[in-house]
Design an enzyme around this catalytic site. Structure first.
Site, short mmCIF file in Angstrom:
data_model
loop_
_atom_site.label_atom_id
_atom_site.label_comp_id
_atom_site.label_asym_id
_atom_site.label_seq_id
_atom_site.Cartn_x
_atom_site.Cartn_y
_atom_site.Cartn_z
N CYS A 99 -10.00 -58.86 3.22
CA CYS A 99 -9.50 -59.02 3.94
C CYS A 99 -8.48 -60.37 4.18
O CYS A 99 -7.45 -61.03 5.19
CB CYS A 99 -8.62 -58.07 5.41
SG CYS A 99 -8.98 -56.40 5.14
N PHE A 100 -9.73 -61.22 3.47
CA PHE A 100 -9.58 -62.59 3.72
C PHE A 100 -9.67 -62.90 5.24
O PHE A 100 -8.63 -64.59 5.24
CB PHE A 100 -8.60 -63.37 2.73
CG PHE A 100 -8.59 -62.88 1.24
CD1 PHE A 100 -9.31 -62.05 1.13
CD2 PHE A 100 -7.51 -61.02 1.26
CE1 PHE A 100 -9.20 -62.04 -0.48
CE2 PHE A 100 -7.08 -60.45 0.53
CZ PHE A 100 -8.13 -61.22 -0.78
N CYS A 101 -10.09 -63.15 6.38
CA CYS A 101 -9.75 -63.74 7.35
C CYS A 101 -8.29 -63.22 7.96
O CYS A 101 -8.34 -63.57 8.51
CB CYS A 101 -10.35 -64.53 7.62
SG CYS A 101 -12.26 -64.50 7.06
N ASN A 102 -7.57 -62.08 7.41
CA ASN A 102 -6.52 -62.37 7.75
C ASN A 102 -5.90 -60.75 8.31
O ASN A 102 -5.31 -61.03 7.13
CB ASN A 102 -5.30 -63.04 6.54
CG ASN A 102 -4.04 -63.62 6.99
OD1 ASN A 102 -3.55 -61.89 7.87
ND2 ASN A 102 -3.23 -64.16 6.70
N ASN A 105 -7.35 -65.41 11.21
CA ASN A 105 -7.81 -64.75 11.78
C ASN A 105 -8.42 -65.69 13.19
O ASN A 105 -8.68 -65.84 14.07
CB ASN A 105 -9.63 -64.52 11.86
CG ASN A 105 -9.92 -62.68 11.72
OD1 ASN A 105 -8.30 -62.04 12.44
ND2 ASN A 105 -10.13 -62.50 11.12
#
Length: 447
Positions: free
Chosen positions: A377-380, A120
């Site tokens: 979502c792991f900043c992705n 992100n």
């Protein structure tokens, strides 16, 4: 073969014994690395035996801080073989990326291309582009192996010749799947007139990045991802021949050669200082040099091979787990051949009826076992949308019909899962960690 040599097991006892003392199983190395004890002791000695002041002066304590900071900067450039670059100290990798985003000459004659697999902090750069009337787009990755379709990417890179300023952002390694995207794309993009931004934050903890061999224009790095301490210091590499292309939109303390109040003029510094806003974290910066020296002592090649072997071992252990009815307990995303992939696994759990477990439930039970994993979502979001097969049309309908977005509402609206479970391995991971985790996963069989 993997555990016959006790080098890393001995290193665990020497440098990371606190894990066993606290009965912690740490499998979140992509989230943050663990610091070796020796680094903390060495850094403490520096602080206890030196008097250091704000570097922006010529007084004795300031000079001492300046010497430590520049010696560290020299070490960083040496470690990455980056003599053709400026090393700009930042707060973290996200801050490094923000500098590029706010300073790149986006305009109506610019184009910003990203992979769907970007973090992100890279995705956010599209806002700088959009606010200056530039165009942007995402290049998708394959659902099956989470890699790039090479033929299609070459077509896209060749198709934007009408734009003056073109920026291509690519992660050296996915922070989610662990896929290492081929660094050959740096040169291919540059040959087609693109500037290349390489997000190396997930790559450099376990891989050598030689900036003489591969020469992206801009590179973001986070040091705590590499050796755990200090947090709050990252780095932006800017190739010297592209330094003037970044147009800093403001000035701050330490970034100017001259500034006036009565006559509103200013002149920015001509080197790394231009982008190092305010006072450097001069008390912690010396620890970066120590951390890099620690990695050199262990040897990056050795770490990289260890991580590759660990991923293969875990993958093999988990992939055979099945419910009594023959249905798989877990789905493992990403490449099955273990080639060019880091020590990260993305997992979805299924009950015996073939229904997905909520990732929150998995993490909650892992917490009770003192297992540190990461969920969500792991900043992705791009790779999560691919993994959960969420279409553009579905997302468009959701955002059109929702004013107050939240995770649970989106899952209910789409009727599809978002997020997954991520485990990642690092320098302190040993066999007992993995076996304990596999035992934990096995408790979901026939549930």
């Amino acid at each position: 073969m993997l555990f016959e040599n006790n080098y890393f097991e001995d290193l665990r006892k020497k440098e990371f014994s606190r894990l066993d003392a606290e009965n912690q199983v740490y499998l979140d190395f992509t989230g943050g690395n663990l610091y070796p004890e020796s680094l903390i002791h060495q850094h403490s000695e520096i602080l206890l035996k030196n008097v250091m002041g704000n570097p922006h002066s010529t007084n004795p304590t300031s000079q001492k801080s300046s010497v430590w900071a520049e010696n560290t900067r020299k070490k960083v450039l040496e470690f990455f073989n980056a003599e053709d670059y400026f090393c700009i100290f930042t707060q973290n990798a996200s801050h490094a990326l923000k500098i590029v985003g706010e300073s790149y000459p986006f305009s109506e004659n610019s184009y910003f291309l990203m992979l769907s697999d970007n973090h992100n902090s890279v995705n956010g750069i599209r806002e700088f582009c959009q606010n200056k009337n530039g165009e942007f787009s995402y290049f998708p990755i394959n659902f099956t192996d989470l890699r790039i379709d090479e033929k299609e990417l070459k077509k896209v890179l060749k198709s934007k010749n009408s734009f003056k300023d073109k920026l291509f952002a690519i992660p050296a390694q996915s922070n989610v799947s662990g896929v290492k995207h081929d660094l050959k794309w740096i040169q291919i993009a540059q040959q087609n007139g693109w500037d290349v931004l390489l997000d190396a934050a997930a790559f450099v903890p376990t891989n050598i990045l030689d900036l003489k061999l591969y020469q992206p224009d801009f590179v973001s790095v986070s040091f705590y991802k590499m050796f755990g301490f200090p947090t709050g210091i990252g780095c932006l590499f800017v190739r010297k021949d592209k330094f003037e292309k970044l147009k800093k939109p403001w000035f701050a303390g330490g970034t100017v050669k001259m500034v006036s109040v009565k006559e509103p003029k200013f002149f920015l510094a001509n080197n790394h200082e231009r982008f190092e806003d305010g006072t450097l974290d001069y008390l912690n910066i010396p620890a970066v040099k120590l951390g890099l020296e620690f990695l050199e002592d262990v040897e990056m090649e050795k770490i990289s091979q260890r991580i590759a072997d660990l991923r293969k071992y875990v993958y093999q252990k988990l992939s055979v787990l099945k419910h009594g009815n023959g249905k798989s307990l877990v789905h493992l995303f990403g490449p099955e051949n273990h080639q060019n992939v880091g020590g990260t696994l993305i997992i979805t759990f299924y009950n015996k009826n073939g229904e997905k477990y909520l990732f929150e439930e998995i993490e909650k039970e892992a917490n009770l076992k003192n297992i540190s994993i990461r969920s969500g979502c792991f900043c992705n979001p791009g790779i999560d949308e691919i993994n959960n097969e969420i279409s553009e049309e579905e997302l468009a309908r959701y955002y059109q019909n929702s004013n107050n977005v939240n995770f649970s509402e989106m899952v209910d609206f789409l009727g599809k899962m978002r997020g997954a479970t991520r485990v990642s391995f690092g320098i302190a991971t040993v066999k007992q960690d993995i076996d304990y985790f596999v035992e934990f996963v096995s408790q979901f069989v026939d549930r």
